[in-house]
Design a protein around this motif. Structure first.
Motif, PDB file in Angstrom:
ATOM      1  N   VAL A  10       0.640  -1.158   0.010  1.00  0.00           N
ATOM      2  CA  VAL A  10      -0.176   0.088  -0.072  1.00  0.00           C
ATOM      3  C   VAL A  10       0.701   1.106  -0.009  1.00  0.00           C
ATOM      4  N   GLY A  11       2.123   1.151   0.690  1.00  0.00           N
ATOM      5  CA  GLY A  11       2.986   2.454   0.907  1.00  0.00           C
ATOM      6  C   GLY A  11       3.394   2.754  -0.636  1.00  0.00           C
ATOM      7  N   VAL A  12       4.067   1.669  -0.991  1.00  0.00           N
ATOM      8  CA  VAL A  12       4.522   1.926  -2.309  1.00  0.00           C
ATOM      9  C   VAL A  12       3.382   2.462  -3.512  1.00  0.00           C
ATOM     10  N   MET A  13       2.257   1.841  -3.618  1.00  0.00           N
ATOM     11  CA  MET A  13       1.138   2.514  -4.369  1.00  0.00           C
ATOM     12  C   MET A  13       0.936   3.823  -4.064  1.00  0.00           C
ATOM     13  N   LEU A  14       0.862   4.057  -2.885  1.00  0.00           N
ATOM     14  CA  LEU A  14       0.501   5.410  -2.512  1.00  0.00           C
ATOM     15  C   LEU A  14       1.396   6.695  -2.811  1.00  0.00           C
ATOM     16  N   ILE A  15       2.894   6.124  -2.606  1.00  0.00           N
ATOM     17  CA  ILE A  15       3.733   7.117  -2.637  1.00  0.00           C
ATOM     18  C   ILE A  15       4.079   7.354  -4.482  1.00  0.00           C
ATOM     19  N   ILE A  54       2.315   9.117 -10.784  1.00  0.00           N
ATOM     20  CA  ILE A  54       2.656   8.003 -11.560  1.00  0.00           C
ATOM     21  C   ILE A  54       1.096   7.203 -11.818  1.00  0.00           C
ATOM     22  N   ASN A  55       1.049   7.049 -13.024  1.00  0.00           N
ATOM     23  CA  ASN A  55      -0.181   6.374 -13.301  1.00  0.00           C
ATOM     24  C   ASN A  55      -0.850   5.521 -12.166  1.00  0.00           C
ATOM     25  N   VAL A  56      -2.072   5.590 -11.775  1.00  0.00           N
ATOM     26  CA  VAL A  56      -2.493   4.675 -10.771  1.00  0.00           C
ATOM     27  C   VAL A  56      -2.498   3.032 -11.111  1.00  0.00           C
ATOM     28  N   VAL A  57      -2.831   2.946 -12.462  1.00  0.00           N
ATOM     29  CA  VAL A  57      -2.662   1.374 -12.914  1.00  0.00           C
ATOM     30  C   VAL A  57      -1.360   0.845 -12.623  1.00  0.00           C
ATOM     31  N   GLY A  70       3.204  -1.759  -6.803  1.00  0.00           N
ATOM     32  CA  GLY A  70       2.837  -2.102  -5.390  1.00  0.00           C
ATOM     33  C   GLY A  70       2.621  -3.768  -5.177  1.00  0.00           C
ATOM     34  N   ALA A  71       1.611  -4.224  -5.962  1.00  0.00           N
ATOM     35  CA  ALA A  71       1.344  -5.498  -5.841  1.00  0.00           C
ATOM     36  C   ALA A  71       2.559  -6.368  -5.573  1.00  0.00           C
ATOM     37  N   ILE A  72       3.415  -6.191  -6.963  1.00  0.00           N
ATOM     38  CA  ILE A  72       4.677  -7.043  -7.119  1.00  0.00           C
ATOM     39  C   ILE A  72       5.474  -6.928  -6.020  1.00  0.00           C
ATOM     40  N   ILE A  73       5.859  -5.629  -5.696  1.00  0.00           N
ATOM     41  CA  ILE A  73       6.755  -5.379  -4.501  1.00  0.00           C
ATOM     42  C   ILE A  73       6.166  -5.955  -3.277  1.00  0.00           C
ATOM     43  N   GLY A 110     -12.250   1.600 -15.309  1.00  0.00           N
ATOM     44  CA  GLY A 110     -12.403   0.228 -15.350  1.00  0.00           C
ATOM     45  C   GLY A 110     -10.857  -0.419 -15.329  1.00  0.00           C
ATOM     46  N   PHE A 111      -9.910   0.076 -16.037  1.00  0.00           N
ATOM     47  CA  PHE A 111      -8.491  -0.469 -15.962  1.00  0.00           C
ATOM     48  C   PHE A 111      -8.242  -0.502 -14.144  1.00  0.00           C
ATOM     49  N   VAL A 112      -8.370   0.487 -13.854  1.00  0.00           N
ATOM     50  CA  VAL A 112      -8.041   0.643 -12.221  1.00  0.00           C
ATOM     51  C   VAL A 112      -8.645  -0.153 -11.445  1.00  0.00           C
ATOM     52  N   MET A 113     -10.149  -0.488 -11.689  1.00  0.00           N
ATOM     53  CA  MET A 113     -10.745  -1.637 -10.919  1.00  0.00           C
ATOM     54  C   MET A 113     -10.173  -2.895 -10.954  1.00  0.00           C
ATOM     55  N   ILE A 114      -9.867  -3.184 -12.439  1.00  0.00           N
ATOM     56  CA  ILE A 114      -9.239  -4.568 -12.694  1.00  0.00           C
ATOM     57  C   ILE A 114      -7.873  -4.485 -11.941  1.00  0.00           C
TER      58      ILE A 114
END
Length: 439
Positions: free
Chosen positions: A8-13, A19-22, A28-31, A295-299
């Motif tokens: 979550v921290g990586v995604m938010l930063i 940086i594009n949300v997708v 963030g998921a990979i890290i 849609g892409f963000v929700m996926i």
């Protein structure tokens, strides 16, 4: 360090760095997966497997976007906008311009609230109503951060407090998941438990009005998505559009499917000739493109959620926090609320957060000696926390989709940050007070 916090921290930063949300969700998921002990193959597999869960939502929003733009071509938005424009064009009359602002605020707030309970179309109304109002908002120099705050309030507060429409679904999930975790409660208790938290959101809305009351200048850019306000409006088309809207809502309620509801509405527009066959493909495609980002963000958010669940670190996050503050009920409640905030900020869905946290929080809360109402409030608040403010939430993506049609409204800094400050912080404070009150 806990994998959930890292992900979550990586995604938010990354999101705050524009940086594009997708891309932020994917990285963030990979890290997070690697930090949680999964190897790269397991992480990618969990992420890819999770993507399918967002396909239905993505298709729903794409069709809703197409239907919304088709409806907008019938003249319904223009009728509303013209009425407000007449007030705005009274030059030098500050009182009338104030009335126009108030009308815009009330219309958008009422529609957002009704979209959750009375007419459960969720964010579908935003691309229909907001883009035609952009020109007027620019004339009135309305800060779009305030509009984002108004819309997000109307998209979140009703379902957490009012047991109808999406509210009935959300509150039903709370009751069902608490029962699975070993505590039977009634649906009628949920609104009582969430009343103080709903009040906290209302306080946050007032704060947003105060913070963003000053005029803000935007460049006037002609939009392809809005119709000419000077053209003649076909009254028969408006009637058919109203029939299409009612049909869409009725079918959606009966089938519990936004996809089928949208298709039903589009068919009505085709049959009545309101949507011309030669124009239909271009109109529907433009509307789908308008909602494609959502849609892409929700996926991506579903893939992110799958990786978080695969690590098993949500449980470790809670148990670790409880060990540190063992025996202190007030601090334990606060920590559980913050955990709920972290999880929802990451996956972007309150509805999906409840099953994740209820199985862990309910036994802990019962061990701490919390009352039933206190536990309902804890679960309901921890679940809803982060819906406002999350880059991956449709409650923030929807307002951005409408307000950024001219490229002058940033998703993170103009929607997510304001709604986080004015809704998530009050929710934590009022939720903590409510749980302690119900002890």
């Amino acid at each position: 360090m806990n994998a959930v916090l890292i992900a979550v921290g990586v995604m938010l930063i990354l999101s705050l760095l524009r940086i594009n949300v997708v891309l932020s969700l994917t990285v963030g998921a990979i890290i997070g997966g690697l930090a949680g002990g999964l190897n790269i193959t397991e992480t990618i597999k969990a992420f890819v497997d999770g993507l399918g869960g967002g396909a239905t939502i993505a298709l729903s929003y794409a069709l809703l976007g197409g239907f919304a733009l088709a409806i907008s071509r019938t003249g319904i938005p223009e009728v509303l906008v013209k009425a407000i424009l007449k007030i705005v064009q009274s030059e030098g009359d500050t009182q009338k311009k104030g009335a126009a602002k108030a009308l815009i605020f009330l219309v958008l707030l009422a529609m957002a609230i009704m979209s959750q309970n009375l007419i459960p179309v969720h964010i579908a109304f935003i691309p229909l109503i907001v883009p035609p109002m952009i020109k007027i908002m620019n004339m009135l120099q309305i800060d779009r951060r305030l509009i984002a705050s108004i819309l997000t309030f109307g998209l979140v507060m009703p379902y957490m407090f009012i047991p109808a429409g999406f509210g009935l679904i959300y509150q039903g999930i709370i009751v069902d998941q608490m029962a699975l975790a070993g505590l039977d409660v009634t649906l009628g208790d949920v609104p009582k438990a969430m009343a103080i938290v709903a009040l906290g959101m209302a306080v946050g809305l007032v704060g947003a009005f105060i913070a963003y009351r000053k005029p803000r200048q935007y460049e006037n850019i002609e939009l392809e998505t809005t119709n000419d306000l000077n053209k003649e409006v076909n009254k028969l088309h408006i009637i058919f559009a109203a029939v299409a809207l009612v049909t869409s809502i009725a079918v959606q309620v009966m089938t519990d499917s936004m996809i089928v509801g949208s298709i039903a509405g589009i068919i009505i527009l085709y049959i009545t000739g309101t949507l011309k066959v030669k124009e239909a493909d271009a109109v529907l495609s433009d509307g789908m493109r308008m909602m494609a980002f959502v849609g892409f963000v929700m996926i991506s958010a579903n893939g992110f959620s799958a990786v978080i669940n695969a690590t098993g670190d949500v449980e470790l996050l809670v148990s670790g926090a409880m060990d540190i503050f063992n025996g202190n009920v007030s601090i334990a409640v606060l920590i559980m609320l913050i955990v709920g905030l972290i999880v929802t900020m990451g996956i972007g869905s309150s509805f999906a957060t409840i099953p994740i946290i209820a199985a862990i929080f309910v036994p802990i809360a019962m061990e701490l000696g919390l009352s039933e109402l206190a536990i309902i409030c804890l679960i309901g608040t921890a679940g809803v926390l982060g819906d406002a403010g999350s880059p991956a939430s449709d409650s923030t993506l929807g307002p951005t989709a409408g307000l950024n049609v001219d490229g002058q409204h940033n998703h993170i800094w103009d929607t997510c940050v304001p709604t986080f400050l004015f809704y998530n912080i009050p929710q934590i404070i009022f939720g903590w007070i409510a749980v302690v009150f119900f002890l």
